[in-house]
Write a protein that holds these residues in place. Structure first.
Motif, PDB file in Angstrom:
ATOM      1  N   VAL A   1       0.857  -1.183   0.000  1.00 47.80           N
ATOM      2  CA  VAL A   1       0.000   0.000   0.000  1.00 47.80           C
ATOM      3  C   VAL A   1       0.894   1.234   0.000  1.00 47.80           C
ATOM      4  O   VAL A   1       1.720   1.410   0.899  1.00 47.80           O
ATOM      5  CB  VAL A   1      -0.934   0.023   1.230  1.00 47.80           C
ATOM      6  CG1 VAL A   1      -1.820   1.266   1.198  1.00 47.80           C
ATOM      7  CG2 VAL A   1      -1.788  -1.231   1.281  1.00 47.80           C
ATOM      8  N   TYR A   2       0.724   2.081  -1.036  1.00 45.81           N
ATOM      9  CA  TYR A   2       1.492   3.315  -1.179  1.00 45.81           C
ATOM     10  C   TYR A   2       0.567   4.488  -0.916  1.00 45.81           C
ATOM     11  O   TYR A   2      -0.559   4.528  -1.410  1.00 45.81           O
ATOM     12  CB  TYR A   2       2.099   3.420  -2.570  1.00 45.81           C
ATOM     13  CG  TYR A   2       3.163   2.384  -2.844  1.00 45.81           C
ATOM     14  CD1 TYR A   2       4.506   2.674  -2.664  1.00 45.81           C
ATOM     15  CD2 TYR A   2       2.823   1.111  -3.283  1.00 45.81           C
ATOM     16  CE1 TYR A   2       5.486   1.730  -2.905  1.00 45.81           C
ATOM     17  CE2 TYR A   2       3.798   0.157  -3.530  1.00 45.81           C
ATOM     18  CZ  TYR A   2       5.125   0.473  -3.336  1.00 45.81           C
ATOM     19  OH  TYR A   2       6.086  -0.472  -3.581  1.00 45.81           O
ATOM     20  N   ILE A   3       1.045   5.458  -0.139  1.00 44.04           N
ATOM     21  CA  ILE A   3       0.232   6.615   0.241  1.00 44.04           C
ATOM     22  C   ILE A   3       0.945   7.879  -0.194  1.00 44.04           C
ATOM     23  O   ILE A   3       2.120   8.085   0.119  1.00 44.04           O
ATOM     24  CB  ILE A   3      -0.030   6.642   1.761  1.00 44.04           C
ATOM     25  CG1 ILE A   3      -0.786   5.380   2.192  1.00 44.04           C
ATOM     26  CG2 ILE A   3      -0.809   7.889   2.154  1.00 44.04           C
ATOM     27  CD1 ILE A   3      -0.994   5.271   3.692  1.00 44.04           C
ATOM     28  N   PHE A   4       0.236   8.724  -0.932  1.00 42.76           N
ATOM     29  CA  PHE A   4       0.752  10.014  -1.384  1.00 42.76           C
ATOM     30  C   PHE A   4      -0.222  11.094  -0.942  1.00 42.76           C
ATOM     31  O   PHE A   4      -1.389  11.068  -1.325  1.00 42.76           O
ATOM     32  CB  PHE A   4       0.893  10.040  -2.908  1.00 42.76           C
ATOM     33  CG  PHE A   4       1.577   8.837  -3.467  1.00 42.76           C
ATOM     34  CD1 PHE A   4       2.945   8.696  -3.378  1.00 42.76           C
ATOM     35  CD2 PHE A   4       0.855   7.825  -4.090  1.00 42.76           C
ATOM     36  CE1 PHE A   4       3.588   7.583  -3.892  1.00 42.76           C
ATOM     37  CE2 PHE A   4       1.481   6.715  -4.612  1.00 42.76           C
ATOM     38  CZ  PHE A   4       2.851   6.596  -4.511  1.00 42.76           C
ATOM     39  N   GLN A   5       0.253  12.032  -0.148  1.00 39.76           N
ATOM     40  CA  GLN A   5      -0.621  13.101   0.320  1.00 39.76           C
ATOM     41  C   GLN A   5       0.172  14.377   0.544  1.00 39.76           C
ATOM     42  O   GLN A   5       1.165  14.384   1.257  1.00 39.76           O
ATOM     43  CB  GLN A   5      -1.345  12.700   1.607  1.00 39.76           C
ATOM     44  CG  GLN A   5      -0.449  12.183   2.718  1.00 39.76           C
ATOM     45  CD  GLN A   5      -1.237  11.598   3.874  1.00 39.76           C
ATOM     46  OE1 GLN A   5      -2.325  11.074   3.695  1.00 39.76           O
ATOM     47  NE2 GLN A   5      -0.694  11.709   5.071  1.00 39.76           N
ATOM     48  N   LYS A   6      -0.259  15.427  -0.135  1.00 41.02           N
ATOM     49  CA  LYS A   6       0.320  16.758  -0.004  1.00 41.02           C
ATOM     50  C   LYS A   6       1.828  16.755  -0.189  1.00 41.02           C
ATOM     51  O   LYS A   6       2.565  17.393   0.555  1.00 41.02           O
ATOM     52  CB  LYS A   6      -0.048  17.369   1.343  1.00 41.02           C
ATOM     53  CG  LYS A   6      -1.544  17.594   1.517  1.00 41.02           C
ATOM     54  CD  LYS A   6      -1.845  18.244   2.850  1.00 41.02           C
ATOM     55  CE  LYS A   6      -3.343  18.449   3.026  1.00 41.02           C
ATOM     56  NZ  LYS A   6      -3.669  19.085   4.321  1.00 41.02           N
ATOM     57  N   GLY A   7       2.294  16.014  -1.161  1.00 37.64           N
ATOM     58  CA  GLY A   7       3.725  16.001  -1.445  1.00 37.64           C
ATOM     59  C   GLY A   7       4.535  15.147  -0.510  1.00 37.64           C
ATOM     60  O   GLY A   7       5.750  15.059  -0.631  1.00 37.64           O
TER      61      GLY A   7
ATOM     62  N   GLY B   1      -1.354  18.883  -4.330  1.00 38.41           N
ATOM     63  CA  GLY B   1      -2.181  18.862  -3.133  1.00 38.41           C
ATOM     64  C   GLY B   1      -3.666  18.891  -3.420  1.00 38.41           C
ATOM     65  O   GLY B   1      -4.466  19.238  -2.548  1.00 38.41           O
ATOM     66  N   GLU B   2      -4.062  18.498  -4.648  1.00 38.69           N
ATOM     67  CA  GLU B   2      -5.480  18.499  -5.002  1.00 38.69           C
ATOM     68  C   GLU B   2      -6.224  17.355  -4.334  1.00 38.69           C
ATOM     69  O   GLU B   2      -7.428  17.470  -4.071  1.00 38.69           O
ATOM     70  CB  GLU B   2      -5.637  18.406  -6.525  1.00 38.69           C
ATOM     71  CG  GLU B   2      -5.049  19.605  -7.266  1.00 38.69           C
ATOM     72  CD  GLU B   2      -5.116  19.438  -8.772  1.00 38.69           C
ATOM     73  OE1 GLU B   2      -5.534  18.338  -9.227  1.00 38.69           O
ATOM     74  OE2 GLU B   2      -4.756  20.375  -9.501  1.00 38.69           O
ATOM     75  N   MET B   3      -5.541  16.267  -4.085  1.00 40.25           N
ATOM     76  CA  MET B   3      -6.167  15.146  -3.387  1.00 40.25           C
ATOM     77  C   MET B   3      -5.083  14.245  -2.817  1.00 40.25           C
ATOM     78  O   MET B   3      -3.934  14.269  -3.270  1.00 40.25           O
ATOM     79  CB  MET B   3      -7.083  14.350  -4.329  1.00 40.25           C
ATOM     80  CG  MET B   3      -6.385  13.643  -5.470  1.00 40.25           C
ATOM     81  SD  MET B   3      -7.568  12.677  -6.460  1.00 40.25           S
ATOM     82  CE  MET B   3      -6.495  12.095  -7.788  1.00 40.25           C
ATOM     83  N   ASN B   4      -5.461  13.474  -1.806  1.00 44.12           N
ATOM     84  CA  ASN B   4      -4.585  12.458  -1.244  1.00 44.12           C
ATOM     85  C   ASN B   4      -4.916  11.123  -1.894  1.00 44.12           C
ATOM     86  O   ASN B   4      -6.078  10.813  -2.140  1.00 44.12           O
ATOM     87  CB  ASN B   4      -4.760  12.361   0.269  1.00 44.12           C
ATOM     88  CG  ASN B   4      -4.464  13.669   0.969  1.00 44.12           C
ATOM     89  OD1 ASN B   4      -3.607  14.438   0.522  1.00 44.12           O
ATOM     90  ND2 ASN B   4      -5.161  13.947   2.051  1.00 44.12           N
ATOM     91  N   VAL B   5      -3.883  10.343  -2.153  1.00 45.99           N
ATOM     92  CA  VAL B   5      -4.064   9.101  -2.898  1.00 45.99           C
ATOM     93  C   VAL B   5      -3.437   7.950  -2.128  1.00 45.99           C
ATOM     94  O   VAL B   5      -2.310   8.060  -1.638  1.00 45.99           O
ATOM     95  CB  VAL B   5      -3.432   9.196  -4.307  1.00 45.99           C
ATOM     96  CG1 VAL B   5      -3.702   7.914  -5.095  1.00 45.99           C
ATOM     97  CG2 VAL B   5      -3.978  10.403  -5.055  1.00 45.99           C
TER      98      VAL B   5
END
Length: 385
Positions: free
Chosen positions: A25-31, A193-197
């Motif tokens: 599980v990879y999490i990308f949020q606000k850079g 930063g348009e959405m967290n993925v």
């Protein structure tokens, strides 16, 4: 840690776990994203709780082990709810193998997953979980292209602030060209930063895995009444803005400081003729709920408050462990705090203490009323004169 295209390209390519038993599980949020040299390995049930937390529907899921709270807080995304909430996208990718993943990018660098899922359930259980999460967040049956599905600004495909999408690489739909566009769009949205993925890669090896019953654990689903209220709230009104979704049974970390300055004086009305009049008369349900259309239409419409519980977080054990509790509200404007739980706890405790004290006193009186022996001084010698 700033996201770079080259680094994220390698994320989709360096799927060394694809042939192993764990799902990544990879999490990308606000850079930024949580990662470590050795990602923790979580159970499918704990992973489900993290997914539900990120999608904003934890009220349908209960925590089976308090030791899971730390990982839920770490990987569960932002706790902010409301108009300023960053949209959350959960992308479940099945059928991942070295052959299907390599065309998505070049392995410039190796990036560890935020966490891994041990013994990932089969495709049928995963698809069932995806369908249930969609139902919990209120996603309808709208048919959108995959490129529109990942666009949080597309109101025809996004009905709220969260979305879950499932992609099967073995089905070859969408095409590999569309997948590349999806990857580029996700990278761009995460950078801006348009959405967290959060991307869940389920290896092909677990597609037909034999799992116990309910490998993701048990959880509740919205009732038919809630679904009907949600459908009513989504109907547009003539001359009135569309009513919002009926709030869920529990709303997490709601900021009520801005609504506490205006006190509700007297007994507020239960029904209001419009959404605006309901919000104005009840001060937006005192910040403890939302107005929704309960019944009727036009001049006979009844808008009232749907109170929700607010969660309070706290720490204990020298601030090393986190916990939370819920405050419940009632009244026509959700202005009254429900203290029935503490009241009955205090009343029951008081009655038990009074009963114990009365029982102790009665025992003392019973002992004191017993007759003394006839000869008290028997066996006691006296001094000779």
């Amino acid at each position: 840690m700033k996201l770079t295209v080259g680094l994220l390209l390698s994320t989709f390519a360096s799927l060394a776990y694809a042939g192993s038993e764990d799902a990544g599980v990879y999490i990308f949020q606000k850079g930024e994203w949580p990662s470590s040299a050795k990602p923790p390995v979580l159970s499918p049930e704990e992973a489900r709780l993290i997914m539900a937390q990120r999608l904003g529907v934890p009220q349908y899921h209960s925590i089976g082990d308090e030791n899971w709270i730390q990982n839920i807080n770490k990987f569960g995304g932002s706790q902010e709810r409301g108009p300023n909430q960053v949209p959350e996208l959960l992308l479940v990718v099945e059928g991942v193998t070295t052959q299907t993943a390599l065309p998505l990018g070049k392995p410039f660098m190796s990036l560890e997953a935020a966490f891994k899922i041990s013994n990932p359930p089969s495709s049928s259980w995963t698809q069932r979980l995806v369908r249930d999460l969609r139902k919990q967040i209120g996603v309808g049956n709208e048919k959108c292209d995959i490129e529109d599905d990942i666009d949080p600004f597309n109101t025809s495909c996004w009905t709220g602030k969260s979305k879950i999408i499932s992609i099967d690489l073995a089905a070859k739909t969408p095409s590999m060209q569309q997948l590349r566009k999806i990857k580029d769009r996700v990278i761009e949205s995460a950078n801006n930063g348009e959405m967290n993925v959060a991307v869940v890669f389920m290896p092909e090896s677990c597609r037909s895995a034999r799992n116990p019953t309910n490998p993701y654990g048990t959880y509740s689903m919205p009732s038919q009444v809630q679904l009907e209220r949600r459908a009513q709230a989504e109907e547009p009104m003539t001359g009135i803005s569309a009513a919002p979704l009926v709030p869920s049974a529990v709303e997490l970390n709601r900021d009520t400081s801005s609504n506490d300055s205006k006190l509700i004086i007297g007994v507020p009305k239960v029904c209001h003729t419009s959404l605006d009049s309901c919000n104005n008369a009840t001060n937006s349900c005192s910040g403890h709920g939302k107005c929704y259309k309960k019944s009727g239409s036009g001049e006979t419409a009844c808008y009232t408050c749907q109170c929700v519980a607010s969660r309070r977080n706290f720490t204990f054990g020298d601030s090393r462990r986190a916990g939370f509790t819920f405050d419940y509200w009632g009244g026509a404007a959700c202005q009254k705090k429900d203290v029935s739980g503490p009241f009955w706890l205090l009343t029951t405790f008081t009655l038990v203490v009074v009963g114990l004290v009365a029982w102790g006193i009665s025992m003392l009186f019973a002992i004191g009323e017993e007759k003394l022996p006839g000869v008290i001084g028997a066996g006691v010698s006296t001094k000779a004169r």
